[in-house]
Design an enzyme around this catalytic site. Structure first.
Site, PDB file in Angstrom:
ATOM      1  N   ASP A  81       0.823  -1.206   0.000  1.00  0.00           N
ATOM      2  CA  ASP A  81       0.000   0.000   0.000  1.00  0.00           C
ATOM      3  C   ASP A  81       0.857   1.257   0.000  1.00  0.00           C
ATOM      4  O   ASP A  81       2.057   1.218   0.305  1.00  0.00           O
ATOM      5  CB  ASP A  81      -0.936   0.012   1.214  1.00  0.00           C
ATOM      6  CG  ASP A  81      -0.185  -0.079   2.547  1.00  0.00           C
ATOM      7  OD1 ASP A  81       0.795  -0.859   2.619  1.00  0.00           O
ATOM      8  OD2 ASP A  81      -0.553   0.632   3.499  1.00  0.00           O
ATOM      9  N   ASP A 111       8.642   3.972  -1.241  1.00  0.00           N
ATOM     10  CA  ASP A 111       7.870   3.508  -0.081  1.00  0.00           C
ATOM     11  C   ASP A 111       6.565   2.858  -0.540  1.00  0.00           C
ATOM     12  O   ASP A 111       5.512   3.468  -0.455  1.00  0.00           O
ATOM     13  CB  ASP A 111       7.590   4.698   0.840  1.00  0.00           C
ATOM     14  CG  ASP A 111       7.027   4.293   2.175  1.00  0.00           C
ATOM     15  OD1 ASP A 111       7.172   3.121   2.551  1.00  0.00           O
ATOM     16  OD2 ASP A 111       6.430   5.157   2.855  1.00  0.00           O
ATOM     17  N   GLU A 143       0.034  -1.424   5.731  1.00  0.00           N
ATOM     18  CA  GLU A 143       1.099  -0.990   6.640  1.00  0.00           C
ATOM     19  C   GLU A 143       0.976   0.494   6.947  1.00  0.00           C
ATOM     20  O   GLU A 143       1.291   0.937   8.056  1.00  0.00           O
ATOM     21  CB  GLU A 143       2.468  -1.297   6.020  1.00  0.00           C
ATOM     22  CG  GLU A 143       3.645  -1.079   6.954  1.00  0.00           C
ATOM     23  CD  GLU A 143       4.217   0.340   6.935  1.00  0.00           C
ATOM     24  OE1 GLU A 143       5.065   0.657   7.790  1.00  0.00           O
ATOM     25  OE2 GLU A 143       3.808   1.137   6.055  1.00  0.00           O
ATOM     26  N   GLU A 144       0.536   1.282   5.966  1.00  0.00           N
ATOM     27  CA  GLU A 144       0.492   2.734   6.136  1.00  0.00           C
ATOM     28  C   GLU A 144      -0.667   3.207   7.013  1.00  0.00           C
ATOM     29  O   GLU A 144      -0.767   4.386   7.327  1.00  0.00           O
ATOM     30  CB  GLU A 144       0.406   3.421   4.768  1.00  0.00           C
ATOM     31  CG  GLU A 144       1.609   3.200   3.865  1.00  0.00           C
ATOM     32  CD  GLU A 144       2.865   3.929   4.328  1.00  0.00           C
ATOM     33  OE1 GLU A 144       2.857   4.493   5.451  1.00  0.00           O
ATOM     34  OE2 GLU A 144       3.843   3.950   3.571  1.00  0.00           O
TER      35      GLU A 144
END
Length: 393
Positions: A81, A111, A143-144
């Site tokens: 993500d 990222d 994850e974000e």
């Protein structure tokens, strides 16, 4: 075994597949498209691929791709993500890979979709038929935002390996530790009324003043009790991020909310911190006659720590010629540690470019990252032994 697309082609396709995760539903998206791309490429190279939808979230999924067998092995891990983007602040389309000034621009280049393209491209130079221990490519969801992908892996107790590298952007510096993070909200409910007569209400802002005073003393106590010289900011922090209360100067404030975070050092326990703060509040509630509630804004992320003397840290220090250090941002590292793997964070690109308009990865980061990947696969997957002999690198 079919051939892979070029590195730039893979990165182009990954960047062109939106997979934003966000606590705001208007931004939040599925990561299925990215997972399916990775699954198709890895399957073509002989990996056994398992797509794992998150419990209760069928449009969010992890991918575990495995080749080789054994009790040891290596996980190369990343998240699929991205964060949202600032519309109008990009010099190019965030979903179209653009090369200029020896940099690759696009949302997720550093990222961290670019990491997957680099890993896959590196596989071309590795004879996967000679693996003595498993090589696992792990791709996670969210994850974000919630880190629900990593949490689901812990609940499933998978994957299993001895070592893991998370390819977050660290400018190719090995990272062995980071602080944990917890985000909390305190809501105080009083009673609104006309400001001309304080007895007509119960001011929640006044009570919040008392709460914040106690939290400041608690914060000072944490800083006195805990220090870790591995970190630039070598003490735990508490930040009062935002406060909302009342609606007009001539009304007694009936409700006030404070949102704050705590970043704990390795060795500290987030649940203990939450319980200690909870214990502070009843006395203030009784003194002020208000209702005070403490709740999590998001699930907490534990601190991350792998001993500098661990084999994978030493190996990556040699491969990069850089000493392992710590960072302030959080990763999925503590969850992989919970799965029993010696884990470090090391990847191409800089965290300074992450979450920014015009995110990029410098081209000169790619070859050194491939050198690290090849070295780790050689050490942990291509040699029969999984002991810690330092002579193999």
């Amino acid at each position: 075994m079919s051939s892979l697309p070029s590195l730039l082609s893979m990165m182009t396709q990954l960047i062109a597949t939106p997979s934003i995760s966000c606590s705001q539903k208007s931004w939040d998206q599925s990561n299925k498209g990215v997972i399916l791309l990775l699954e198709s490429w890895l399957s073509s190279q002989g990996f056994q691929c398992e797509i794992m939808p998150l419990p209760g979230q069928p449009d969010k999924m992890n991918l575990i791709a495995t080749i080789g067998k054994g009790a040891g092995g290596l996980v190369l891990s990343g998240h699929t993500d991205t964060v949202p983007y600032d519309d109008g602040r990009w010099q190019s389309d965030p979903f179209k890979l653009e090369e200029r000034d020896n940099k690759l621009f696009g949302l997720g280049t550093c990222d961290m979709k670019g990491f997957f393209a680099i890993v896959l491209d590196t596989l071309r130079d590795i004879d996967l038929s000679k693996l003595q221990q498993p090589l696992i490519i792990l791709a996670t969801a969210d994850e974000e935002s919630s880190m629900d992908g990593a949490r689901a892996l812990v609940d499933a107790e998978r994957p299993k390996a001895r070592y893991a590298l998370i390819g977050e952007p660290t400018s190719l510096t090995p990272i062995h530790a980071h602080k944990g993070i917890m985000m909390e909200k305190i809501r105080i409910t009083g009673k609104a009324g006309h400001s001309s007569n304080p007895s007509l209400g119960n001011n929640a802002l006044d009570a919040m003043h008392a709460v914040m005073s106690e939290l400041m003393m608690y914060r000072k106590g944490l800083q006195d009790r805990y220090r870790d010289t591995n970190f630039v900011i070598d003490y735990p922090t508490m930040n009062f991020g935002c406060i909302h209360g009342g609606d007009n100067p001539n009304r007694i404030c009936g409700r006030c909310e404070l949102e704050f975070d705590i970043r704990a050092l390795p060795g500290m326990n987030n649940a203990t911190l939450f319980n200690e703060i909870t214990a502070i509040l009843p006395q203030i509630e009784q003194q002020t006659g208000t209702k005070i509630e403490l709740n999590h804004l998001f699930p907490d992320v534990p601190s991350f720590f792998t001993e500098k003397e661990s084999d994978i840290i030493r190996a990556c220090e040699r491969l990069t010629q850089k000493e392992a250090t710590s960072v302030a941002f959080a990763t999925e590292g503590p969850f992989l540690n919970q799965l029993g793997m010696e884990t470090l964070v090391l990847g191409p690109g800089s965290i300074d470019q992450a979450h920014q308009p015009n995110e990029f990865m410098a081209l000169d980061q790619i070859a050194p990252m491939q050198h690290v990947i090849k070295g780790l696969v050689e050490r942990y997957c291509l040699t029969p032994s999984t002991d810690n002999e330092a002579t193999r690198v």
